[in-house]
Design an enzyme around this catalytic site. Sequence first.
Site, PDB file in Angstrom:
ATOM      1  N   LYS A   9      17.686  -4.330  -2.836  1.00  0.00           N
ATOM      2  CA  LYS A   9      16.251  -4.302  -1.797  1.00  0.00           C
ATOM      3  C   LYS A   9      15.086  -4.412  -2.239  1.00  0.00           C
ATOM      4  O   LYS A   9      14.172  -5.143  -2.644  1.00  0.00           O
ATOM      5  CB  LYS A   9      16.213  -3.154  -1.565  1.00  0.00           C
ATOM      6  N   ASP A  10      15.195  -4.384  -3.739  1.00  0.00           N
ATOM      7  CA  ASP A  10      14.311  -4.025  -5.342  1.00  0.00           C
ATOM      8  C   ASP A  10      14.170  -5.638  -6.173  1.00  0.00           C
ATOM      9  O   ASP A  10      13.763  -5.933  -7.189  1.00  0.00           O
ATOM     10  CB  ASP A  10      14.761  -3.216  -6.095  1.00  0.00           C
ATOM     11  N   ARG A  26       6.750  -0.748   4.782  1.00  0.00           N
ATOM     12  CA  ARG A  26       7.623  -0.746   6.190  1.00  0.00           C
ATOM     13  C   ARG A  26       7.701  -0.015   6.494  1.00  0.00           C
ATOM     14  O   ARG A  26       8.049   0.012   7.981  1.00  0.00           O
ATOM     15  CB  ARG A  26       8.943  -1.926   5.008  1.00  0.00           C
ATOM     16  N   ARG A  27       7.885   0.732   5.641  1.00  0.00           N
ATOM     17  CA  ARG A  27       7.964   2.973   6.211  1.00  0.00           C
ATOM     18  C   ARG A  27       6.574   3.128   7.075  1.00  0.00           C
ATOM     19  O   ARG A  27       6.790   3.837   7.744  1.00  0.00           O
ATOM     20  CB  ARG A  27       8.686   3.496   5.103  1.00  0.00           C
ATOM     21  N   ARG A  54       5.936   8.474  -6.281  1.00  0.00           N
ATOM     22  CA  ARG A  54       7.128   7.043  -7.079  1.00  0.00           C
ATOM     23  C   ARG A  54       7.693   8.419  -7.782  1.00  0.00           C
ATOM     24  O   ARG A  54       7.903   9.573  -7.067  1.00  0.00           O
ATOM     25  CB  ARG A  54       5.701   6.289  -7.790  1.00  0.00           C
ATOM     26  N   ARG A  98      11.109  13.049  -6.300  1.00  0.00           N
ATOM     27  CA  ARG A  98      10.325  13.148  -4.710  1.00  0.00           C
ATOM     28  C   ARG A  98      10.919  14.115  -4.254  1.00  0.00           C
ATOM     29  O   ARG A  98       9.653  14.061  -3.095  1.00  0.00           O
ATOM     30  CB  ARG A  98      10.853  11.522  -4.266  1.00  0.00           C
ATOM     31  N   CYS A 147       6.773  -9.058  -1.986  1.00  0.00           N
ATOM     32  CA  CYS A 147       6.356  -7.732  -2.187  1.00  0.00           C
ATOM     33  C   CYS A 147       5.392  -6.638  -1.611  1.00  0.00           C
ATOM     34  O   CYS A 147       5.859  -5.765  -1.173  1.00  0.00           O
ATOM     35  CB  CYS A 147       7.187  -7.711  -3.711  1.00  0.00           C
TER      36      CYS A 147
END
Length: 350
Positions: free
Chosen positions: A119-120, A166-167, A184, A190, A292
């Site tokens: 996904k990155d 998206r989130r 980040r 996190r 992106c």
Amino acid sequence: MRVENGHGKNKPNIRKFAENDMADGFNSDCLDCESGGQKKTVKVGTRGSKLALAQTELVIKALNERFPQIDFQMVTMSTRGDRDTSRALLEFGGKAVFVEEFEEAILKGDIDIAVHSAKDMPMEIMEGLTISGTLPRACPQDVFIYKSGRSFDRNDSFVVGTSSLRRQYQIRDMYPNAVCKNLRGNVGTRIQKLEDGEYDAIILAAAGLERLGVIEDKGNDSTECFEVHKDELTFRYLSTESMLPAACQGIIAIETRTSGEAYDMVRAINDTEAYTQLTCERAVLSRLNAGCHEPIGVYSELKGKHMKLSLMKVDAASSDKEKDEEIQIHRKTVEGNTSEWEQLVEALIK
């Protein structure tokens, strides 16, 4: 030079992988594995985070099991995305900041293989390179994490840590008064920020949490909402209906040159189902000309020969509005035979 690797010039051939890439159909005898009586060395590039290392260890384990006569060496590298954790990715280059150094290293011969979270990966990769294989997909879901004992009603105001548009749009669809703030750093950092009270909740990918052993691996079969409680934290798996994953979330992508021994080795351990999902989901992004920064979710579910392909995207006009304005989220699902995935992609984006 970068070329598109999803639905265009370097479009992967799913049928070729399905027919040729299973281990029992691959002849490793053709590989030149010995050099002067010593094991041949293949260098595998990875980022240095605990998650990246864990994922690369999975790749090397699979390669070692298939090619015990070869010495697979892990090479840890730092990327622009790793060095700059103070800004959101969209401020200084997007997904390519996690990939470009590895691609340059492959082309220069410093490494033979690069391991990425699929996904990155940006839609365009450097000319002469390809995603040559994948491991089996982990759980694709996102996880809503908060301190146990806390509850969230739809109209509550609280702070959510996530840098993903998206989130952000999907969580605000569930909780209209939620305030999303940039988050980040690696997984441990996190979670520590959550525990320190910087956020009321954070959102992370289930695959990373499970691969690091933060929570037990639930496999990739469930797409429903359920909770796990550990260390005074609640990990609530969000259903894919309410929080559609990023394209290729939970997939480990293995990048090499477009041909050669490294390519052949990765092809031999490729998981055909995950590769089909990767190719299909990246094709959706390509057809939408999604970069992106767009808040887009794509997920393909495979059951035998049946594919269910889902899309979530935010209306272009509403995505520019202030957070207190109404968000227009569009969702669409198509279903059909997996062999007709290209037609399903076209039907989905209409």
